[in-house]
Design an enzyme around this catalytic site. Structure first.
Site, PDB file in Angstrom:
ATOM      1  N   ASN A   1      11.738  19.862   2.754  1.00  0.00           N
ATOM      2  CA  ASN A   1      12.625  18.980   2.581  1.00  0.00           C
ATOM      3  C   ASN A   1      12.414  17.811   3.909  1.00  0.00           C
ATOM      4  O   ASN A   1      12.524  16.608   3.657  1.00  0.00           O
ATOM      5  CB  ASN A   1      14.201  19.467   2.426  1.00  0.00           C
ATOM      6  CG  ASN A   1      15.133  18.328   1.884  1.00  0.00           C
ATOM      7  OD1 ASN A   1      15.762  17.857   2.599  1.00  0.00           O
ATOM      8  ND2 ASN A   1      15.273  18.674   0.499  1.00  0.00           N
TER       9      ASN A   1
ATOM     10  N   GLN B   1      11.362  13.913 -38.691  1.00  0.00           N
ATOM     11  CA  GLN B   1      12.374  13.864 -39.344  1.00  0.00           C
ATOM     12  C   GLN B   1      12.323  13.472 -40.986  1.00  0.00           C
ATOM     13  O   GLN B   1      12.989  13.586 -41.838  1.00  0.00           O
ATOM     14  CB  GLN B   1      13.539  13.114 -38.852  1.00  0.00           C
ATOM     15  CG  GLN B   1      14.064  13.855 -37.463  1.00  0.00           C
ATOM     16  CD  GLN B   1      14.929  12.865 -36.927  1.00  0.00           C
ATOM     17  OE1 GLN B   1      14.824  12.309 -35.839  1.00  0.00           O
ATOM     18  NE2 GLN B   1      16.072  12.360 -37.639  1.00  0.00           N
TER      19      GLN B   1
ATOM     20  N   PHE C   1      23.657   5.405 -35.501  1.00  0.00           N
ATOM     21  CA  PHE C   1      22.850   4.245 -35.933  1.00  0.00           C
ATOM     22  C   PHE C   1      23.598   2.788 -35.964  1.00  0.00           C
ATOM     23  O   PHE C   1      24.091   2.070 -36.756  1.00  0.00           O
ATOM     24  CB  PHE C   1      22.738   4.400 -37.539  1.00  0.00           C
ATOM     25  CG  PHE C   1      21.371   3.929 -38.213  1.00  0.00           C
ATOM     26  CD1 PHE C   1      20.196   4.339 -37.954  1.00  0.00           C
ATOM     27  CD2 PHE C   1      21.434   2.789 -39.218  1.00  0.00           C
ATOM     28  CE1 PHE C   1      19.271   3.984 -38.446  1.00  0.00           C
ATOM     29  CE2 PHE C   1      20.351   2.376 -39.688  1.00  0.00           C
ATOM     30  CZ  PHE C   1      19.136   2.829 -39.474  1.00  0.00           C
TER      31      PHE C   1
ATOM     32  N   GLU D   1      26.957  12.675 -37.147  1.00  0.00           N
ATOM     33  CA  GLU D   1      27.104  11.567 -36.537  1.00  0.00           C
ATOM     34  C   GLU D   1      28.337  11.109 -36.140  1.00  0.00           C
ATOM     35  O   GLU D   1      28.613  10.598 -34.999  1.00  0.00           O
ATOM     36  CB  GLU D   1      26.277  10.494 -37.346  1.00  0.00           C
ATOM     37  CG  GLU D   1      25.036  10.456 -37.379  1.00  0.00           C
ATOM     38  CD  GLU D   1      24.339   9.411 -38.280  1.00  0.00           C
ATOM     39  OE1 GLU D   1      23.541   8.751 -37.769  1.00  0.00           O
ATOM     40  OE2 GLU D   1      24.435   9.372 -39.319  1.00  0.00           O
TER      41      GLU D   1
END
Length: 1431
Positions: free
Chosen positions: A449, A868, A1015, A1363
């Site tokens: 670090n 899809q 959508f 949705e």
């Protein structure tokens, strides 16, 4: 190194006496790996693994050395297990320093594909495995979860590695961890599940009875995009000491059922108005309410005594812990010295060498920044750099001590030392809670670090403020001490340690009684995120005084390095800790911490405000402590000030899930309405579920990598692929020259996009070419070697404002109802406004993956795809190859998430690899890295909404005009459809007789945006709710009253002239207000705000209406195929794809009811275009409706054929009837087809048609708490009532509600896509783009499915669910806005203000205007280039 896994395990409780088979992998003499041979998840696939595993895995000493692995046919049971070798395979290799553990596990001969690759940067946790090592000093085995994508395989030498396959399988027995996540419905797409399982497994190995807080700690490095996290936490709650506390325990007799049941039985609709819902069953009469999604009593208990033993060989032989290792390859040498002298010699010889331990930074640099590190030194076994020493003045940590070990040591110090001595330690512990995930902290080191010197390091400001001392050493000059002060960090990622020096140790001091120390951090997401700004602050007071003796202030995120504030520190020394010091300090800090308006990272005003807000918090905290010590000198903190100083504490989430039980008398065999487990859940949990990239490699398979544009709008002057083609292993380069021009066009609606850019590029990330090579790494290196020359074209349109200026859009769309102008003339009031809604990345955990396999004759092609839309992929591949569709088969097993992002954009990858496969006559595979996927594939459309509304004194809407601008990107894709859908749904639940909405699909030079869950509706509806809230604010009216006055009822007509039937929105509204105890809690929030100045709460209720249907009529059709075999088993195929939404599970349930057989006798293998042709995309939440009816029709056909045999032999049973029909030569296969009746599509020009089959309704109440000084927020509680009709599967539907809501929460609050002015996406991965994590879910999350509301227009009276619930997350946004309005009012600022989406911490803080933000000068660009723009 040892990798341990099991195929089976000896278990005294197992009836079959199953056994474990142990396999080992040997990496030459020095390196040892153990791994199981996994149960084959490929048995049902028509191909087999290639005979020769993928090369380029490993090299030792020289490129000619090899990786070999040896299976062990040995029972693993007790100590003394035989570890003798058996058979050996040898694989050629390269360098281990560049070979991650994930690559060995996933891609090599071992092929344990449960370990997923989700991001390649350690940010998602999909590749989590457990590493175990024997600690000889403590004489104990220690277990760590790590991310395999960053772990070099050489770094785990001498350790045991357990993958998800190693703890259980469906073929033998599930581990309790696997069983619970599956049965508790905690897996949807399943891609993230193995990583979550392994995080939980590691926790149990370390803490057999952990707390919920420990569980949260172990999950900080894991992400899930589907479930919303709640079911995962609930499923695993039973392992913890918290047990079932907090609700949702799963017990059938849970008190929640009694208390909520009584309440729910009397709510519903008594207050709703008369006839509005008269045609819907009265939910108040539904008394059979359930909350039992699973019975926790059925879970197998966790028995730690039955776990795998640590390989005895790694305990008894210590040479692996102490041997010198040297691996040399063509590009990198990896060395592990065994002594400090050896390390110093090597550093003197190679001063440029990088010291590496966890590889959490070097791995990122190599992968994403193209950095080269010729020599890597791993000091992991050198005592001087791994020791921890407690001294009189503090604790000294060796530079290679991991952050997890530092946590352990500091926690012990805090618990045993006086509080005042460990204030620095407490601050570091608090910071480490938010430092990366547990997997990162387990391997990252303190020295790494410091040496990385990142300007946003979380620890460096604390160390600098604490006055940490560093010990460094070199061979030539010996040892010296270096102070971490304002001169330590010299430039961006550079410091005062010389190249030949090694950081040895870090001394962190104790604090004294008159010292106070605190750390601060603000990030985009609370857990596992890099800081926007962080700080360490220390003050020491003179004895018995409130006068400052010394002040140290260090900041990250305010300069190219960690910086201190020297002028502030010097000026405030000697001053009393009072309000004048605060006033001076904040002003001086702004002088000490200037930021250019164009500073990298942007958010300039916010960062400066954060710096002084942190100082204000520090001032209050210290003042509070001083008031206890000097009550006569210092006033105590007020309640509001005390609240401002509180740090975030983990509160275990809780919640209930309520749904309607199946009716009395429903046969137990009938699964409809029951919470059936996802059909693939157990395979998800064991790693057996197959995704495209898990599929075994063909013997001659090739891998592809894309070559993409680096310019947003430019001519292509030349493409030079010679350097790429000259690389060993590269087989070809494909571009526009390799196919005719007419076949180089593509697009789902309009072919306005080139498959390969030819003469010009229109966005950054556009595909120009494809490199095909022997393996993925070679293909990616070669892709970077392709040289392209450009000439920029003007204008370059990036933002919606750019598009408006240039009038760059496709044909605008308009819907108009009534007389708009007359409506405005008759309105008593008119308001106008504007709102911008940002885009969203899909962030499916499985990136785009495809495999094209030539069939070998007639030009045929088989495409295995994560799509899809298999039929769309089939069509586009056929067109590009110039063959008919019947020669192309597209097959989809499952998707690791989709959300619309794999509907059309998949073809930009599946088609090119098919072209390459056809040309080379070899299989070609592609799987995008996360940053490639985000750069290339687009996401949710950003929107700009401009509205005008006319209304009466009573809040009745008279006229509405709205213009919606969507940023579509460089091609049309689905932008027109998305814009149109937003226009249809923008009305939400509000009627208005005069309405005009116009949509502008803007064409810009960004990657083409595409379909995304809901959508376009989320963008439109949040804009509409802004408009509604402005009306309420203007009239000084309760916004809920305005909503109710304008809320639709059954019989109302929308602006597109569709009449609402069975409108249940008011029922949902009434029920959620009652369930949430909304009126009382709203008053409590007001009371809280009246007594809290710096912390505010907001609580908002919002309703929902969402139309279900494809607006294009032809898409509303579906097909199915049912095959019944003579043994009675059923193979079901349909056109929809499984991507986590439970579609296959629901289709099995439908078939089970129709055929009257158990679900166990029905199997869905895959979705394939050779089974069901011409299928519409799995999209629009319609798949259960469409394919459910198609499956039902096919099953009914089968049952009709079986009726004569059932009548002739009623007791014959299913198997007997099937055999009788077969012997009677009756067909036992049937196709089903369905087209949605009663719809007509929609014509925008004529404003006529019926676009939707029906509507989904819902309502939500959300309460949030906002930190007005930082912009941070927490969701305290969310209640949702959702109308899903008669649920086919309440577990799946509730999971969809929760997952959609959390995705919406991300859209509206966390997820922000940042683009450069040149159109380059700056947020490309989990490091910079933040989806919600486990900590972001509501602390109380209650979901209720509306009961007694059957839907006659879908299969078995159900409704869509995927949705609509996403839109209910608007309640989070407006609850935040309400809280901010309260803060503004308190400070004398207008509570009416514009807040764009997402409501990020930056926007929240800067909207909470106060005296501190007023000090910050506006960031004005003076001919400077902004770091990012809002697109």
């Amino acid at each position: 190194m040892a990798m341990v896994g099991r195929d089976t395990i000896t278990d005294p409780k197992a009836a079959d006496g199953t056994r474990t088979l142990l396999y080992s992998v040997r990496l030459t003499q020095e390196t040892h790996v153990y791994a199981n041979l996994p149960c084959s998840p490929y048995a049902n696939l028509p191909f087999h693994p290639h005979a020769h595993p993928e090369p380029d895995l490993y090299a030792h000493n020289s490129p000619s050395q090899h990786l070999s692995w040896c299976p062990k046919s040995t029972l693993l049971g007790s100590a003394g297990t035989d570890l003798s070798s058996a058979q050996r395979w040898t694989v050629a290799g390269t360098t281990p320093a560049l070979t991650s553990l994930a690559r060995i596990v996933f891609y090599s001969t071992v092929r344990l594909c449960g370990t997923k690759s989700g991001c390649g940067e350690g940010g998602c946790g999909a590749c989590t495995v457990m590493v175990s090592r024997y600690d000889r000093r403590r004489d104990e085995v220690r277990h760590y979860s790590i991310v395999a994508c960053l772990a070099p395989v050489a770094a785990v030498h001498g350790m045991a590695v357990t993958t998800v396959e190693g703890i259980g399988s469906t073929q033998t027995r599930l581990h309790a961890v696997q069983e619970r996540i599956a049965r508790a419905h905690g897996s949807q797409c399943g891609f993230c599940t193995p990583g979550i399982v392994m995080s939980m497994y590691t926790l149990l190995r370390n803490h057999p009875k952990p707390s919920m807080e420990q569980l949260d700690e172990y999950f900080t490095g894991n992400l899930c995009r589907c479930t919303g996290y709640r079911p995962i936490l609930e499923g695993y709650r039973g392992f913890t000491t918290d047990g079932s506390a907090g609700g949702g325990c799963g017990r059938k007799d849970c008190c929640k059922l009694r208390t909520q049941g009584c309440q729910e039985g009397t709510t519903s609709n008594e207050a709703s108005n008369g006839t509005s819902n008269g045609d819907v069953s009265d939910g108040s009469r539904v008394t059979d309410i359930s909350h039992v999604l699973y019975d926790a009593e059925d879970f197998q208990p966790y028995d730690s005594s039955q776990e795998l033993i640590f390989p005895p060989e790694l305990k008894t032989r210590d040479e692996w812990d102490s041997q010198y290792l040297e691996f040399k390859g063509d590009r990198v040498s990896y060395l592990r010295p065994v002594s400090l002298a050896q390390l110093l010699d090597l550093k003197a010889e190679h001063p440029e060498a990088q010291v590496v331990a966890g590889n959490t930074e070097v791995g990122i640099d190599v992968k994403f920044k193209n950095k080269s590190y010729p020599v890597l030194l791993n000091p992991a076994i050198i005592p001087e750099v791994t020791a921890v020493k407690v001294t009189q003045t503090g604790v000294t940590f060796g530079s290679s001590v991991t952050l997890s070990d530092i946590e352990e040591t500091l926690r012990e110090q805090v618990n045993t030392k006086p509080e005042y001595r460990t204030r620095v330690f407490s601050a570091i512990l608090e910071m480490l809670r938010w430092f990366g995930g547990k997997q990162i902290r387990n391997v990252a080191t303190l020295g790494g670090n410091i040496m990385t010197s990142s300007p946003i390091s979380d620890l460096n400001p604390l160390l600098a403020a604490a006055g940490a001392r560093l010990t460094v050493q070199s061979k030539a000059k010996g040892e010296r001490e270096v102070a971490m002060d304002q001169s330590f960090f010299t430039a961006y990622r550079q410091n005062a340690i010389r190249p030949e020096e090694v950081l040895m140790a870090v001394h962190i001091p104790y604090t004294e009684q008159n010292e106070y120390f605190l750390g601060y951090k603000q990030a985009r997401r609370r857990d596992d995120d890099i800081a926007i700004v962080n700080a360490g602050m220390r003050v020491a007071f003179r004895p018995d005084s409130i006068a400052v003796e010394q002040l140290r202030l260090a900041f990250g995120g305010m300069a190219p390095t960690t910086v201190m504030a020297p002028a502030t520190m010097e000026e405030l020394e000697g001053r009393c800790w009072d309000s004048s010091l605060l006033e001076a300090g904040t002003s001086l800090l702004l002088q000490d911490l200037p930021l250019s308006a164009s500073a990298p990272g942007g958010m300039v005003e916010y960062r400066r405000a954060l710096a002084i807000s942190f100082f204000f918090k520090f001032y209050l905290s210290v003042r509070g402590r001083l008031s206890e010590q000097f009550p006569s000198l210092v006033d105590p903190l007020t309640e509001a000030e005390q609240k401002a100083t509180k740090v975030h504490r983990y509160i275990p989430p809780k919640g209930t899930q309520l749904f309607q039980s199946v009716p009395p008398g429903q046969p137990s065999l009938d699964p409809i309405g029951r919470p059936i487990t996802h059909a693939s859940a157990f395979k998800h949990a064991t790693g057996e579920a197959v995704y495209v990239d898990d599929m075994p490699h063909f013997e001659d398979e090739l891998q592809a990598a894309p070559v993409v544009s680096s310019r947003a709008h430019a001519r292509i002057l030349s493409i030079d692929e010679e350097a790429a083609l000259s690389m060993e292993g590269v087989e070809g380069f494909f571009c526009w020259k390799d196919l005719p021009e007419e076949r180089n066009r593509i697009g789902p609606i309009t072919a306005d996009e080139e498959l390969f850019a030819s003469k010009k590029v229109t966005c950054v990330g556009q595909l120009i070419g494809l490199v095909v090579a022997k393996d993925r790494a070679t293909a990616q290196r070669a892709a970077k070697a392709v040289r392209i020359q450009y000439e920029d074209i003007k204008p370059c349109i990036i933002t919606i404002q750019d598009a408006i200026k240039e009038q760059s859009w496709w044909t605008p769309l308009t819907i108009k109802k009534g007389d708009i102008e007359e409506g405005f003339r008759s309105s008593q009031h008119i308001l106008e406004g504007e709102m911008h809604v940002g885009g969203q990345e899909h962030f499916y955990l499985e990136t785009h993956s495809h495999l094209a396999v030539p069939k070998g004759e007639d030009g045929g092609m088989e495409v295995f795809s994560s799509t899809q839309n298999p039929s769309g992929t089939q069509r586009h591949v056929a067109e590009a190859l110039g063959v008919p569709s019947n020669l192309v088969t597209c097959r989809v097993k499952r998707l690791g998430g989709g959300f619309g992002g794999k509907e059309t954009r998949v073809n930009m990858l599946s088609v090119p690899i098919a072209i390459a496969a056809a040309s080379l006559k070899r299989p070609v595979r592609i799987s995008l890295d996360r940053e490639e996927d985000m750069l290339m594939t687009g996401g949710r459309h950003p929107f700009l909404g401009r509205w005008k509304i006319g209304f009466t004194d009573k809040g009745i809407f008279k006229s509405i005009q709205m213009d919606l601008y969507s940023n579509g990107g460089c091609s049309l894709d689905l932008t027109g459809a998305v814009t149109g859908y937003a226009m249809l749904n923008h009305d939400s639940v509000y009627r208005c007789e005069n309405r005009k909405v116009t949509g502008y699909p803007c064409k810009t030079n960004l990657p083409s945006n595409t379909a995304f869950r809901a959508f376009g509706s989320p963008q439109a509806i949040i804009i509409t709710e802004y408009m509604v809230s402005r009306v309420a604010e203007f009239l000084n009216m309760d916004p809920d009253e305005v909503r109710l006055k304008n809320m639709y009822v059954t019989g109302d007509e929308t602006h597109y002239k569709q009449t609402l039937e069975k409108c249940t929105v008011r029922r949902c509204w009434d029920e959620v207000l009652s369930q949430a105890d909304y009126p009382a809690r709203r008053e409590m929030a007001k009371k809280f705000n009246s007594s809290n100045k710096y912390t505010k709460r907001g609580i908002v209720a919002l309703p929902l209406k969402f139309g279900i249907g494809f607006t294009e009529l032809f898409l509303n059709q579906a097909g199915a195929l049912v095959l019944v075999y003579t043994d009675g088993s059923v193979l079901l195929s349909h056109g929809g794809t499984e991507m986590g939404q439970g579609l296959h599970t629901k289709m099995i349930q439908v078939a089970s009811r129709a055929l009257k057989i158990p679900v166990t006798r029905i199997y869905v293998d895959e979705t394939s275009t050779d089974k069901v042709p011409n299928a519409s995309s799995t999209a629009a939440s319609l798949s259960s409706d469409l394919y459910g009816m198609a499956v039902l029709n096919a099953c009914n056909t089968i049952m009709q054929r079986l009726e004569p045999y059932m009548a002739a032999n009623p007791k014959g049973g299913w198997d007997g009837w099937v055999k009788a029909a077969y012997f009677d030569r009756v067909s036992l296969s049937a196709t089903g087809f369905y087209k949605t009746p009663g719809i007509s599509g929609y014509n925008f020009e004529k404003n006529e048609g019926r676009p939707f089959n029906y509507y989904c309704f819902g309502a939500a109440v959300t309460e949030v708490e906002v930190d007005c000084l930082t912009g941070d927020h927490s969701v305290l509680r969310t209640d949702i009532v959702m109308d899903v009709g008669d649920s086919l599967n309440p577990a799946i539907d509730i999971g969809q509600v929760e997952g959609a809501f959390m995705q919406g929460l991300g859209l509206y609050t966390l997820e922000e896509l940042r683009y450069s002015p040149e159109g380059v996406l700056l947020t490309r991965g989990p490091g910079t783009y933040k989806i919600p994590g486990f900590q972001d879910i509501p602390r109380e999350f209650n979901v209720s499915l509306l009961r007694g509301a059957p839907n006659p227009r879908a299969v078995f009276s159900s409704k869509a669910v995927g949705e609509p619930p996403l839109l209910l997350a608007t309640s989070v946004f407006y609850a935040i806005k309400q809280a901010v309005a309260s803060a503004r009012a308190d400070q004398g600022f207008d509570p009416v203000f514009r807040l764009d989406s997402p409501a990020t911490a930056e926007r929240i803080r800067m909207a909470c205007q106060d005296s501190l933000t007023q000090k910050v000068e506006p960031a004005v660009l003076d001919n400077e280039r902004p770091w990012s723009v809002t697109v």
